[in-house]
Write a protein that holds these residues in place. Structure first.
Motif, mmCIF file in Angstrom:
data_model
loop_
_atom_site.group_PDB
_atom_site.id
_atom_site.type_symbol
_atom_site.label_atom_id
_atom_site.label_comp_id
_atom_site.label_asym_id
_atom_site.label_seq_id
_atom_site.Cartn_x
_atom_site.Cartn_y
_atom_site.Cartn_z
ATOM 1 N N THR A 136 0.850 -1.183 0.000
ATOM 2 C CA THR A 136 0.000 0.000 0.000
ATOM 3 C C THR A 136 0.891 1.240 0.000
ATOM 4 O O THR A 136 1.798 1.352 0.826
ATOM 5 C CB THR A 136 -0.933 0.020 1.216
ATOM 6 N N TYR A 137 0.623 2.151 -0.938
ATOM 7 C CA TYR A 137 1.344 3.421 -1.063
ATOM 8 C C TYR A 137 0.394 4.570 -0.746
ATOM 9 O O TYR A 137 -0.827 4.456 -0.909
ATOM 10 C CB TYR A 137 1.868 3.611 -2.489
ATOM 11 N N PHE A 138 0.990 5.696 -0.337
ATOM 12 C CA PHE A 138 0.237 6.911 -0.027
ATOM 13 C C PHE A 138 0.792 8.050 -0.870
ATOM 14 O O PHE A 138 2.000 8.234 -0.972
ATOM 15 C CB PHE A 138 0.383 7.241 1.467
ATOM 16 N N MET A 139 -0.106 8.798 -1.499
ATOM 17 C CA MET A 139 0.300 9.898 -2.379
ATOM 18 C C MET A 139 -0.348 11.197 -1.895
ATOM 19 O O MET A 139 -1.569 11.318 -1.857
ATOM 20 C CB MET A 139 -0.143 9.609 -3.817
ATOM 21 N N ARG A 140 0.475 12.142 -1.489
ATOM 22 C CA ARG A 140 0.018 13.502 -1.224
ATOM 23 C C ARG A 140 0.806 14.400 -2.176
ATOM 24 O O ARG A 140 0.488 14.521 -3.337
ATOM 25 C CB ARG A 140 0.195 13.883 0.244
ATOM 26 N N LYS A 141 1.885 14.986 -1.700
ATOM 27 C CA LYS A 141 2.766 15.714 -2.630
ATOM 28 C C LYS A 141 3.720 14.755 -3.331
ATOM 29 O O LYS A 141 4.081 14.951 -4.490
ATOM 30 C CB LYS A 141 3.554 16.780 -1.877
ATOM 31 N N ASN A 142 4.131 13.732 -2.586
ATOM 32 C CA ASN A 142 5.047 12.732 -3.119
ATOM 33 C C ASN A 142 4.531 11.346 -2.765
ATOM 34 O O ASN A 142 3.674 11.184 -1.894
ATOM 35 C CB ASN A 142 6.455 12.923 -2.533
ATOM 36 N N ILE A 147 5.139 4.693 -10.784
ATOM 37 C CA ILE A 147 3.984 4.728 -9.877
ATOM 38 C C ILE A 147 3.698 6.163 -9.438
ATOM 39 O O ILE A 147 2.547 6.624 -9.468
ATOM 40 C CB ILE A 147 4.224 3.833 -8.649
ATOM 41 N N GLU A 148 4.741 6.892 -9.052
ATOM 42 C CA GLU A 148 4.564 8.278 -8.602
ATOM 43 C C GLU A 148 4.030 9.153 -9.730
ATOM 44 O O GLU A 148 3.106 9.959 -9.518
ATOM 45 C CB GLU A 148 5.889 8.826 -8.090
ATOM 46 N N ASP A 149 4.584 9.003 -10.922
ATOM 47 C CA ASP A 149 4.124 9.803 -12.064
ATOM 48 C C ASP A 149 2.672 9.501 -12.404
ATOM 49 O O ASP A 149 1.870 10.413 -12.654
ATOM 50 C CB ASP A 149 5.010 9.546 -13.285
ATOM 51 N N PHE A 156 -4.491 6.638 -2.097
ATOM 52 C CA PHE A 156 -3.874 5.393 -1.691
ATOM 53 C C PHE A 156 -3.818 4.464 -2.897
ATOM 54 O O PHE A 156 -4.792 4.358 -3.647
ATOM 55 C CB PHE A 156 -4.661 4.723 -0.561
ATOM 56 N N PHE A 157 -2.693 3.796 -3.059
ATOM 57 C CA PHE A 157 -2.507 2.818 -4.127
ATOM 58 C C PHE A 157 -2.249 1.470 -3.475
ATOM 59 O O PHE A 157 -1.237 1.265 -2.802
ATOM 60 C CB PHE A 157 -1.337 3.223 -5.022
ATOM 61 N N ILE A 158 -3.188 0.547 -3.655
ATOM 62 C CA ILE A 158 -3.153 -0.772 -3.018
ATOM 63 C C ILE A 158 -2.929 -1.791 -4.133
ATOM 64 O O ILE A 158 -3.704 -1.866 -5.082
ATOM 65 C CB ILE A 158 -4.480 -1.042 -2.282
ATOM 66 N N SER A 159 -1.862 -2.597 -4.000
ATOM 67 C CA SER A 159 -1.397 -3.325 -5.166
ATOM 68 C C SER A 159 -0.865 -4.713 -4.818
ATOM 69 O O SER A 159 -0.123 -4.877 -3.845
ATOM 70 C CB SER A 159 -0.273 -2.508 -5.836
ATOM 71 N N SER A 160 -1.239 -5.700 -5.614
ATOM 72 C CA SER A 160 -0.584 -7.003 -5.533
ATOM 73 C C SER A 160 0.825 -6.894 -6.108
ATOM 74 O O SER A 160 1.157 -5.935 -6.819
ATOM 75 C CB SER A 160 -1.379 -8.049 -6.319
ATOM 76 N N ASP A 161 1.663 -7.898 -5.826
ATOM 77 C CA ASP A 161 3.008 -7.865 -6.383
ATOM 78 C C ASP A 161 2.991 -8.014 -7.898
ATOM 79 O O ASP A 161 3.955 -7.653 -8.573
ATOM 80 C CB ASP A 161 3.909 -8.923 -5.732
ATOM 81 N N GLY A 162 1.891 -8.519 -8.443
ATOM 82 C CA GLY A 162 1.756 -8.607 -9.882
ATOM 83 C C GLY A 162 1.617 -7.266 -10.562
ATOM 84 O O GLY A 162 1.680 -7.170 -11.784
ATOM 85 N N VAL A 163 1.442 -6.204 -9.758
ATOM 86 C CA VAL A 163 1.368 -4.842 -10.288
ATOM 87 C C VAL A 163 2.608 -4.038 -9.907
ATOM 88 O O VAL A 163 3.319 -3.536 -10.768
ATOM 89 C CB VAL A 163 0.087 -4.130 -9.796
ATOM 90 N N TRP A 164 2.890 -3.909 -8.602
ATOM 91 C CA TRP A 164 3.996 -3.007 -8.225
ATOM 92 C C TRP A 164 5.347 -3.509 -8.728
ATOM 93 O O TRP A 164 6.232 -2.701 -9.019
ATOM 94 C CB TRP A 164 4.013 -2.739 -6.722
ATOM 95 N N GLU A 165 5.502 -4.826 -8.877
ATOM 96 C CA GLU A 165 6.771 -5.337 -9.389
ATOM 97 C C GLU A 165 6.965 -5.039 -10.875
ATOM 98 O O GLU A 165 8.100 -5.076 -11.372
ATOM 99 C CB GLU A 165 6.868 -6.847 -9.165
ATOM 100 N N GLU A 166 5.894 -4.755 -11.580
ATOM 101 C CA GLU A 166 6.002 -4.464 -13.007
ATOM 102 C C GLU A 166 6.235 -2.987 -13.286
ATOM 103 O O GLU A 166 6.432 -2.592 -14.437
ATOM 104 C CB GLU A 166 4.737 -4.931 -13.732
#
Length: 255
Positions: A131-137, A218-220, A202-212
């Motif tokens: 799980t990632y969190f995006m505000r400014k970064n 992801i940030e962009d 919030f970006f919630i992701s299986s490894d089948g997504v974030w690893e690719e």
């Protein structure tokens, strides 16, 4: 609280079935193969948004991921300790299913996501989904429970992006050190609480997504409008992906 959510779950390019499940507030999607991502606006009182990735190579991965998310969907969380009790209850449910069908013994799933309640989010993780969190970064909110994560802690990296790429390309990245597993009472979980504001994502992701995806990608992508972000992530993963593809993007419209 009002949110927008973009979500997707599908087989991907190489797998025969989808062992992932996703929970979008009041709906669990299991063994699904969406043609495209879906968009939804929700007035949230309190509830879960989560990805569960059934363990590959084990019978019943898709059953485990769906069972755990169905358990979460019906729960309300007062605090961090209560959430960990819910994980124990979900794990016990897997054991009960295996007791009825011996072939399901050893089935399991990793789990990550957020529980939204008023102006707070409780971020949780068991395993190597993220799980990632995006505000400014972009900020990675969860540490992996995996062998390669333990190896990475011994390395020196200049930044998060470099560590991300090292992990995603490591040949032993698929070995998890914690999961909810039928027949086992031992698992490690992480829980963190965060105050949320308008336009947080919030970006919630299986490894089948974030690893690719690279960290910078992801940030962009998450810097874009919600539907554009989902479109870009799905497009890249369908081209590159070697696993099931599941992700949830939650954007806070107002608290």
């Amino acid at each position: 609280m009002k949110i927008k959510v973009a979500y997707y779950t599908g087989i991907g390019n190489t797998r025969e079935n989808n062992e992932d499940s996703i929970l979008i507030y009041d709906n669990v999607y299991s063994e699904s193969n969406f043609e495209d991502f879906k968009l939804r606006e929700i007035d949230v009182d309190e509830g879960f948004f989560s990805v569960a990735d059934g363990l590959g190579g084990h019978a019943g991965g898709e059953i485990a991921s769906a069972s755990v998310l169905k358990c979460l969907k019906n729960c309300r969380v007062g605090g961090n300790k209560e959430l960990k009790k819910i994980f124990k209850m979900a794990n016990d449910k897997l054991g009960n299913l295996a007791n009825k069908t011996i072939e399901l013994y050893g089935m399991g799933t990793v789990l990550t996501g957020v529980y939204l309640k008023r102006d707070k989010a409780i971020i949780f993780n068991i395993g190597d989904s993220r799980t990632y969190f995006m505000r400014k970064n972009l900020i990675r909110m969860t540490d992996d429970h995996s062998l390669v994560w333990e190896l990475a802690k011994k390395e020196e990296f200049e930044n998060e992006a470099e560590m991300h790429n090292w992990i995603r390309k490591h040949p032993r990245k698929n070995i998890v050190t914690s999961a909810l597993i039928a027949g086992s009472d031992e698992f490690e979980s992480s829980v963190e609480e965060l105050e949320i504001k308008k336009r947080d994502k919030f970006f919630i992701s299986s490894d089948g997504v974030w690893e690719e995806l690279s960290f910078n990608e992801i940030e962009d992508f998450l810097s874009e409008e919600l539907n554009t972000a989902a479109e870009l992530i799905l497009e890249k993963c369908k081209i590159r992906g070697k696993d099931n593809i599941s992700f949830v993007i939650v954007e806070i419209i107002y608290v």
